[in-house]
Design a protein around this motif. Structure first.
Motif, PDB file in Angstrom:
ATOM      1  N   ASP A 139       0.859  -1.188   0.000  1.00  0.00           N
ATOM      2  CA  ASP A 139       0.000   0.000   0.000  1.00  0.00           C
ATOM      3  C   ASP A 139       0.889   1.230   0.000  1.00  0.00           C
ATOM      4  N   PRO A 140       0.757   2.206  -0.893  1.00  0.00           N
ATOM      5  CA  PRO A 140      -0.282   2.369  -1.917  1.00  0.00           C
ATOM      6  C   PRO A 140       0.032   1.591  -3.189  1.00  0.00           C
ATOM      7  N   GLN A 141      -0.884   1.654  -4.150  1.00  0.00           N
ATOM      8  CA  GLN A 141      -0.681   1.090  -5.474  1.00  0.00           C
ATOM      9  C   GLN A 141      -1.170   2.090  -6.518  1.00  0.00           C
ATOM     10  N   LEU A 142      -0.638   1.946  -7.713  1.00  0.00           N
ATOM     11  CA  LEU A 142      -1.101   2.761  -8.831  1.00  0.00           C
ATOM     12  C   LEU A 142      -1.739   1.812  -9.844  1.00  0.00           C
ATOM     13  N   VAL A 143      -3.054   1.920 -10.005  1.00  0.00           N
ATOM     14  CA  VAL A 143      -3.809   1.016 -10.874  1.00  0.00           C
ATOM     15  C   VAL A 143      -4.107   1.740 -12.182  1.00  0.00           C
ATOM     16  N   LEU A 144      -3.859   1.070 -13.297  1.00  0.00           N
ATOM     17  CA  LEU A 144      -4.026   1.679 -14.617  1.00  0.00           C
ATOM     18  C   LEU A 144      -5.069   0.906 -15.413  1.00  0.00           C
ATOM     19  N   PHE A 145      -6.031   1.634 -15.989  1.00  0.00           N
ATOM     20  CA  PHE A 145      -7.026   1.008 -16.867  1.00  0.00           C
ATOM     21  C   PHE A 145      -6.834   1.506 -18.292  1.00  0.00           C
ATOM     22  N   GLU A 146      -7.119   0.641 -19.244  1.00  0.00           N
ATOM     23  CA  GLU A 146      -7.355   1.063 -20.624  1.00  0.00           C
ATOM     24  C   GLU A 146      -8.822   0.786 -20.928  1.00  0.00           C
ATOM     25  N   THR A 147      -9.434   1.655 -21.724  1.00  0.00           N
ATOM     26  CA  THR A 147     -10.850   1.428 -22.048  1.00  0.00           C
ATOM     27  C   THR A 147     -11.016   1.138 -23.540  1.00  0.00           C
ATOM     28  N   ALA A 148     -12.216   0.652 -23.874  1.00  0.00           N
ATOM     29  CA  ALA A 148     -12.514   0.261 -25.255  1.00  0.00           C
ATOM     30  C   ALA A 148     -12.329   1.427 -26.215  1.00  0.00           C
ATOM     31  N   GLY A 149     -12.516   2.641 -25.741  1.00  0.00           N
ATOM     32  CA  GLY A 149     -12.370   3.805 -26.607  1.00  0.00           C
ATOM     33  C   GLY A 149     -10.962   4.387 -26.591  1.00  0.00           C
ATOM     34  N   GLY A 150     -10.038   3.715 -25.924  1.00  0.00           N
ATOM     35  CA  GLY A 150      -8.651   4.165 -25.958  1.00  0.00           C
ATOM     36  C   GLY A 150      -8.277   5.141 -24.858  1.00  0.00           C
ATOM     37  N   ALA A 151      -9.146   5.351 -23.885  1.00  0.00           N
ATOM     38  CA  ALA A 151      -8.775   6.216 -22.768  1.00  0.00           C
ATOM     39  C   ALA A 151      -7.849   5.468 -21.807  1.00  0.00           C
ATOM     40  N   VAL A 152      -7.038   6.226 -21.077  1.00  0.00           N
ATOM     41  CA  VAL A 152      -6.160   5.666 -20.055  1.00  0.00           C
ATOM     42  C   VAL A 152      -6.547   6.274 -18.711  1.00  0.00           C
ATOM     43  N   VAL A 153      -6.641   5.441 -17.697  1.00  0.00           N
ATOM     44  CA  VAL A 153      -7.082   5.886 -16.368  1.00  0.00           C
ATOM     45  C   VAL A 153      -6.045   5.465 -15.342  1.00  0.00           C
ATOM     46  N   ASP A 154      -5.602   6.407 -14.498  1.00  0.00           N
ATOM     47  CA  ASP A 154      -4.749   6.010 -13.387  1.00  0.00           C
ATOM     48  C   ASP A 154      -5.464   6.269 -12.079  1.00  0.00           C
ATOM     49  N   VAL A 155      -5.284   5.329 -11.161  1.00  0.00           N
ATOM     50  CA  VAL A 155      -5.937   5.406  -9.847  1.00  0.00           C
ATOM     51  C   VAL A 155      -4.885   5.214  -8.772  1.00  0.00           C
ATOM     52  N   GLU A 156      -4.681   6.239  -7.953  1.00  0.00           N
ATOM     53  CA  GLU A 156      -3.889   6.027  -6.740  1.00  0.00           C
ATOM     54  C   GLU A 156      -4.807   5.459  -5.689  1.00  0.00           C
ATOM     55  N   ILE A 157      -4.536   4.242  -5.262  1.00  0.00           N
ATOM     56  CA  ILE A 157      -5.282   3.680  -4.132  1.00  0.00           C
ATOM     57  C   ILE A 157      -4.320   3.589  -2.962  1.00  0.00           C
ATOM     58  N   PHE A 158      -4.690   4.248  -1.868  1.00  0.00           N
ATOM     59  CA  PHE A 158      -3.782   4.385  -0.709  1.00  0.00           C
ATOM     60  C   PHE A 158      -4.678   4.265   0.523  1.00  0.00           C
ATOM     61  N   VAL A 159      -4.725   3.059   1.060  1.00  0.00           N
ATOM     62  CA  VAL A 159      -5.737   2.772   2.087  1.00  0.00           C
ATOM     63  C   VAL A 159      -5.237   2.949   3.515  1.00  0.00           C
ATOM     64  N   ASN A 160      -3.971   3.307   3.656  1.00  0.00           N
ATOM     65  CA  ASN A 160      -3.429   3.643   4.983  1.00  0.00           C
ATOM     66  C   ASN A 160      -2.683   4.970   4.907  1.00  0.00           C
ATOM     67  N   CYS A 161      -3.334   5.957   4.288  1.00  0.00           N
ATOM     68  CA  CYS A 161      -2.635   7.233   4.086  1.00  0.00           C
ATOM     69  C   CYS A 161      -2.523   8.014   5.392  1.00  0.00           C
ATOM     70  N   GLY A 162      -3.345   7.652   6.354  1.00  0.00           N
ATOM     71  CA  GLY A 162      -3.156   8.197   7.693  1.00  0.00           C
ATOM     72  C   GLY A 162      -3.856   9.507   7.982  1.00  0.00           C
ATOM     73  N   PHE A 163      -4.110  10.324   6.965  1.00  0.00           N
ATOM     74  CA  PHE A 163      -4.565  11.680   7.282  1.00  0.00           C
ATOM     75  C   PHE A 163      -6.005  11.973   6.906  1.00  0.00           C
ATOM     76  N   GLY A 164      -6.659  11.127   6.115  1.00  0.00           N
ATOM     77  CA  GLY A 164      -8.039  11.469   5.776  1.00  0.00           C
ATOM     78  C   GLY A 164      -8.618  10.601   4.684  1.00  0.00           C
ATOM     79  N   TYR A 165      -9.890  10.805   4.448  1.00  0.00           N
ATOM     80  CA  TYR A 165     -10.594  10.114   3.366  1.00  0.00           C
ATOM     81  C   TYR A 165     -10.703  11.084   2.211  1.00  0.00           C
ATOM     82  N   GLN A 166     -10.137  10.715   1.065  1.00  0.00           N
ATOM     83  CA  GLN A 166     -10.148  11.619  -0.084  1.00  0.00           C
ATOM     84  C   GLN A 166     -10.489  10.860  -1.346  1.00  0.00           C
ATOM     85  N   VAL A 167     -11.419  11.400  -2.102  1.00  0.00           N
ATOM     86  CA  VAL A 167     -11.769  10.842  -3.410  1.00  0.00           C
ATOM     87  C   VAL A 167     -11.779  11.992  -4.401  1.00  0.00           C
ATOM     88  N   ARG A 168     -10.877  11.930  -5.363  1.00  0.00           N
ATOM     89  CA  ARG A 168     -10.790  12.983  -6.368  1.00  0.00           C
ATOM     90  C   ARG A 168     -10.816  12.370  -7.755  1.00  0.00           C
TER      91      ARG A 168
END
Lengths: 340, 340, 340, 340
Positions: free
Chosen positions: A213-242
């Motif tokens: 923890d953390p990890q960087l998760v990457l998606f590709e979509t059928a239309g060619g978009a690229v998505v990156d997701v920082e997932i950090f479940v023990n960040c210690g300071f708060g709950y954040q979704v952006r």
């Protein structure tokens, strides 16, 4: 289309954290619905929950609750492995269902639910991807759909939790947390996810032993978009979704709104939410109200069983990708006509 | 340590966009320096530049300018392929150099410069990685070095340009643009970059034919950090450079400061810079002033030839990664003692 | 118009906090100028300052410094009561002057300076209202002048200091602090201030005994605009200067830009400047550079002696308004043609 | 304390903009209440509203509606002059009331309502000051009450509307708009307002002829705080409500949260709300839900009749202050024990 004037009688299955919160919500917040029955394998717990609400019965068997004449609809908030049986029971009785995520614990069982509903020929299931009911995500969806920033090329997502509870595992980072970004990606872009990759930095010292923890998760979509997701479940300071959507003509961001700001002791700023309830309470309320309103009018809308299945399929690929570090394709069954 | 009271006589090599801006800067902004000579292979252009400044001579040959008794130091702003020869000439004369990036056009030639300087046994080169002189980057560096958010686990970087000039190619996205994030990563983390990967979404319609724009560039570092860089050189709406450092105990962001904000016509917000000069003008000023101040005091500091070489090596791996899509290791020569 | 190629030789009068900072600035930061002489009534202090700079002489008498052949221009940073004599001496010698605020300690003496300069028939004085050189204020001025938000109806200003030094008095809140908002109001709106009122809340416990801090100062202008200024000189937490202009078609704000932001320990936000040098350092640099550049080209621009006089007149009305609590008109002399 | 299990039967008096919105709210949003009766002097309008809701009756006379056995509580949303009679009728029947602001059209009639309720010896009235139910105001209140920034010395308030409807007058700026800041001031500080002053800049060209818009309204409170309110009802660009509390140890601001932000076309920023419903919808929902919840439990809380009376008294002073420009004291009757 029929409109049911009397309050919708809801059977809530499961009285754990999510279930009991939904019981409270239907009882105190939602207009036009009442808790008609609660179900828990622990009979005492079911009875305790039912006793607090006038005219509410307690059950240990979902089928018994659904058989009640007072029950018009079902809200499933039991553990994932119990979902499939409860869903099939509701299908058998033609009862509309709001099913908390996951639809089913793996893609195979989720596909069975999809096929069963497809055989019914009409939608009965709304899956509990509540971010679709968050005001900011809806504004972002509206902007993207309206072409405000052109075609979407990338999403940058952040998903942080203060800390993990005991027993939290690596696959849960995908199945319980990133699953929201999986649904958001599919919903915002209107595209299936075709491949997943996971990068794992040296873990934080705050993570339990063995959790990368953390990890960087990457998606590709059928239309060619690229998505990156920082997932950090023990960040210690708060709950954040952006989420930032990068389009051909601009970018758009959500998750950065701050209400009260304070300048004091040499610092400007404010408090960070510590929990998802603070960030998404209104989304849960809106999700359930929307389900109640649609159900009383005789139809089902919102995230479908197909959405639940597709998310499960991406999760499975994501968990494999955590192990291999390589690009992992997502394989989906053919989409039934009901969900097109 | 000696201190040179007279203004530092600088020979500026190259009078293109960067070179002529440096001539103006030294002439009008910088304290304690003067433009003693300008060099351009186009003699008329050199003369035109020199004529505007009292006591400044014009040359077509860098060596001739460096031979002038009025020249105490050299600023190289010619095209990359001309850097190595000019650097070696300066080394031969013991002249301090501020060399615009790249140090040299490829890792091999950059390594030759490193080795030549290492043989001298003292530093003469400061490489023009000007972000290290930006006030916000410096605050971020100070925070990270002070342990304010714990060990750094990830960097999320954004680098957007309005549009590319004619002739701009895919490798230039790495060599001219991402090279800044390469230096920033190495500098902020104090770690070498060990591998690069590049993901390419379906390109924007605003990109010239054949240019895969935007791209998502991923670095791994020797300490296990993961860095993602959105490089989007035809974003259409503005020049933006942002950086978020994710640490074990918090995260820190720069590049989001906004001065004047306006509420009008149903919108809140403000103008976005259209050009790097707006964002980094003060950094360029500070960079050159710092070089002048150090040089007058008899020493060289700031980004070293090794930094220039390491960036070139990562760029080469990055360009290969653009083609393959796969993870590409970065191979570095052994670091000479001079740069430890 | 003549251009002086050699560096401008500046005599700095006064080597207190502001004076010694200007000495450092001219010596290390400013292009095209040098400290040719320093003056302080404390001869040892003057000598110590001069000894640090090559070719700089020390004096106890401003006239002696101005008589030096090395001195081309004068920067007055002595205490206010000494300004008038130094200005008149500079006028007698035709030397350009950058005079730190206040131009003179009261409206009457400031008016004598105005009249003396008017008799010369050309401007020699630039008054040190450095906010006009702040990047954000300049953007705001450009927006207002360009009609971006229509005619300006109101300004909301905030001016906060961490704490006051010993000996700080109520009138100093107007004369030393609000004087900046007085100049900003006149400059942004291009209108004279016609009346002042002061409201005094129950003071903060952090204020020294007898100091009514904070205060709310209200201006009316010749064009009918209304301006409110929160002056709070013992706010305890930081140095803050903000300004919002309310126009017929929108509003614009400055003073809220934040560079580095940190999310940690349950809080988002960042550090607040503790001192005006952090907020306005670049403005001071730009002010002095602009004065040097103009002076070398043979003219004087920037805030005029009239601006210094008008500010002094408003300050006098403001100090009276602190006592009475009522609306206090501002009476100005007729404006000489030189300043129209 | 009794708890009423059946949904609260509400008679809504008035079916104009506010009234019909409350009818919709109780019908569709609020849990535990139903619209049992609607009243409008226009019988057709009342019938049209009632016909849309199952089991809802239509009336032209408030007393007739209140006489219905189905009616447990009353929501008054008729024009101000009709409030007093409806309130007294509700008092006579012991029915709890949510009364939209104003409690009564002037201080004298508001005081009669206060005295009538005081004679009852128990609270039946909640006045519709809905900002107390806004999430940000509540956070601010909690911060101030908790001493987070020390004693509050000043409030800076902004209240802007896009444009005024036909027939809007100067006194309505106080009575309909600033009345919210009057209540917010009293509630946040827990102090009565003791004096009012109004400054009037030269009006915007966008204001209707004869309307002096914007204005700067100043309050003094019993505890010595000073409050400034920019009221600008034809600002043209959006609906904005902001509040900054300045305390002895810091300041706190609300009303600046922005959800979706977009970078496009050379601008950063987002949309500004055009209407109070966007900013305060959730506050209205929470206000009515809170009233329903309390009423079903047998008590009344929230803004009291005294709050309605005190606001009316300050409004009267404020309207006088608009005319005179001078400081105008606020005179309040003695506060009955019921409201202490």
């Amino acid at each position: 289309m029929t409109y049911q004037h009397a309050p919708l009688g809801v059977a809530v299955i499961g009285t754990g954290r999510m279930g009991s919160d939904h019981v409270r919500r239907i009882d105190e917040v939602i207009s036009g619905a009442r808790v008609a029955a609660v179900v828990d394998i622990d009979g005492d717990r079911a009875k305790a929950a039912a006793d607090r609400i006038e005219g509410c019965t307690a059950h240990t068997d979902p089928a018994a609750a659904m058989a009640s004449a007072e029950v018009d609809a079902v809200l499933i908030a039991s553990p994932g492995p119990a979902h499939e049986a409860a869903l099939l029971e509701a299908f058998a009785r033609g009862l509309p269902v709001l099913c908390e995520k996951p639809l089913a614990p793996d893609a195979e069982s989720a596909l069975r639910v999809v096929e069963a509903e497809a055989r019914l020929g009409r939608r009965l299931v709304q899956v509990g991807f509540m971010r679709r009911y968050d005001a900011e995500y809806r504004q972002l969806k509206e902007l993207l759909d309206g072409g405000g920033i052109g075609r979407t090329l990338m999403l940058h997502c952040t998903h942080r939790n203060v800390a993990t509870p005991p027993g939290y595992t690596g696959p849960m980072m995908i199945n319980d947390s990133v699953v929201h970004e999986i649904d958001v990606t599919r919903w915002l872009l209107g595209q299936e996810i075709t491949a997943v990759q996971v990068l794992r930095p040296a873990p934080t010292a705050s993570a339990p032993a063995g959790l990368s923890d953390p990890q960087l998760v990457l998606f590709e979509t059928a239309g060619g978009a690229v998505v990156d997701v920082e997932i950090f479940v023990n960040c210690g300071f708060g709950y954040q979704v952006r989420c930032e959507a990068v389009g051909e003509r601009g970018t758009a961001r959500i998750g950065e709104a701050h209400g009260l700001s304070v300048d004091a002791a040499g610092r400007w700023g404010g408090a960070i939410a510590q929990d998802f309830t603070e960030r998404f309470r209104a989304a849960y309320d809106r999700e359930v109200q929307d389900w109640v309103d649609a159900t009383r009018r005789g139809y089902t809308r919102g995230p479908s069983a197909w959405d639940g299945y597709a998310a499960a399929a991406v999760c499975e690929a994501g968990v494999r990708a955590q192990d291999t570090g390589g690009r992992t394709p997502v394989l989906l069954a053919e989409r039934p006509g009901l969900y097109r």
